[in-house]
Design an enzyme around this catalytic site. Structure first.
Site, short mmCIF file in Angstrom:
data_model
loop_
_atom_site.label_atom_id
_atom_site.label_comp_id
_atom_site.label_asym_id
_atom_site.label_seq_id
_atom_site.Cartn_x
_atom_site.Cartn_y
_atom_site.Cartn_z
CG ASP A 71 -6.71 -15.11 -12.32
OD1 ASP A 71 -5.82 -14.40 -12.84
OD2 ASP A 71 -7.91 -14.84 -12.44
CG ASN A 142 -19.01 -15.14 -15.03
OD1 ASN A 142 -18.19 -14.34 -14.60
ND2 ASN A 142 -18.77 -16.44 -15.12
CG HIS A 144 -15.04 -14.28 -13.40
ND1 HIS A 144 -14.86 -15.16 -14.44
CD2 HIS A 144 -14.37 -13.15 -13.76
CE1 HIS A 144 -14.10 -14.58 -15.36
NE2 HIS A 144 -13.79 -13.38 -14.97
CD GLU A 149 -15.77 -18.54 -13.82
OE1 GLU A 149 -16.43 -17.49 -13.79
OE2 GLU A 149 -15.07 -18.88 -14.81
P1 PGA Z 1 -11.20 -8.19 -18.76
O1 PGA Z 1 -11.45 -9.42 -17.76
O2 PGA Z 1 -10.38 -7.21 -17.99
O3 PGA Z 1 -10.43 -8.79 -19.91
O4 PGA Z 1 -12.52 -7.66 -19.12
C1 PGA Z 1 -11.94 -9.16 -16.50
C2 PGA Z 1 -12.16 -10.45 -15.75
O5 PGA Z 1 -12.59 -11.45 -16.37
O6 PGA Z 1 -11.93 -10.47 -14.54
#
Ligand code: PGA
Length: 252
Positions: A71, A142, A144, A149
């Protein structure tokens, strides 16, 4: 579905990096390349560090590796300090020998009218490369996966998405406050991710324990997109003890 709980996140990172190295070497020996799906964020940093170490110390060769990142934020430009392209360059690509033409990252800097064709091209490039052999993934607080999302369906493909408020709040520390945090991103979809041959999902720290429990225990569905990952035939959730802290005993 497998869960692999290690006492420290560095151990999990080493296990995953070694698996990636093994795959690259086995494919090289068989005369074929390796297609890696890569993730950004705090979670996979240790995997990249270990792969860089193996490249330097053990000659791990990325010449036949093709990469696709999950992404990218919209509207930042590749040079922005918080862009995922910049993250990947600094953490990984500048330190190993993946050919520049084999690196694929979504372009978050296109005119809106050009985004759908660019997303379709990305899906086509993954298919043309033979599909993703191993996809690295994190989980957002959350639930995702990439920037899919809550509310995202299983059939989603690479596309433009609006970021959830919680995602923007979590990202605000990398920008000059939440007001400067992008509202949109381009992301592979759940179906794109599930098409990879192996999924290695990493989650570390107590701040992930609640969403890890939901990802592994809640009914599979769009409320927690990470639940879809459980249905993959070769998925391992690589957790440290803190992230696994709320799991029922039988899932350990
Ligand atoms: P993080 O993000 O590795 O910075 O915790 C994970 C994500 O949002 O997929």
């Amino acid at each position: 579905m497998k869960t692999n709980v290690t006492s420290h996140q560095d151990d999990a990172a080493r296990v995953v990096a070694r698996e990636i190295a093994g795959l690259i070497r086995a494919h090289d020996a068989a005369g074929r390349g390796t297609v890696l799906g890569l993730a950004t964020g705090q979670t996979p940093i240790g995997v990249y560090a270990e792969l860089v170490r193996m490249h330097r110390a053990e000659g791990l060769d990325f010449a036949n590796v093709v990469t696709f990142n999950l992404d990218e934020y919209v509207g930042l430009g590749a040079g922005h300090p918080a862009s995922f392209r910049r993250f990947m360059d600094e953490r990984f690509f500048e330190h190993v020998n993946v050919p520049s033409g084999s690196i694929h990252v979504l372009d978050g800097d296109l005119a809106a009218v050009d985004v759908p064709a660019s997303c379709a091209d990305y899906e086509a490039a993954i298919a043309a490369a033979g599909g993703i052999d191993l996809q690295l993934l994190g989980i957002g607080r959350n639930g995702h996966v990439a920037f899919n999302e809550p509310g995202t369906g299983r059939d989603s493909r690479t596309r433009l998405v609006e970021l959830a408020p919680g995602t923007r709040a979590d990202a605000a520390r990398f920008f000059e406050g939440q007001g400067a945090t992008p509202h949109h991103a381009i992301t592979m979809g759940i179906a794109t991710v599930l098409a990879a041959r192996r999924l290695r999902v990493l989650a570390f720290g107590a701040h992930k324990s609640s969403i890890v429990r939901r990802a592994l225990v809640d009914p599979v569905g769009p409320d927690v997109p990470a639940t879809f990952l459980r249905e993959h035939r070769d998925v391992t959730f690589c957790l440290d003890e803190a992230a696994a802290g709320e799991l029922p005993q039988e899932t350990h």
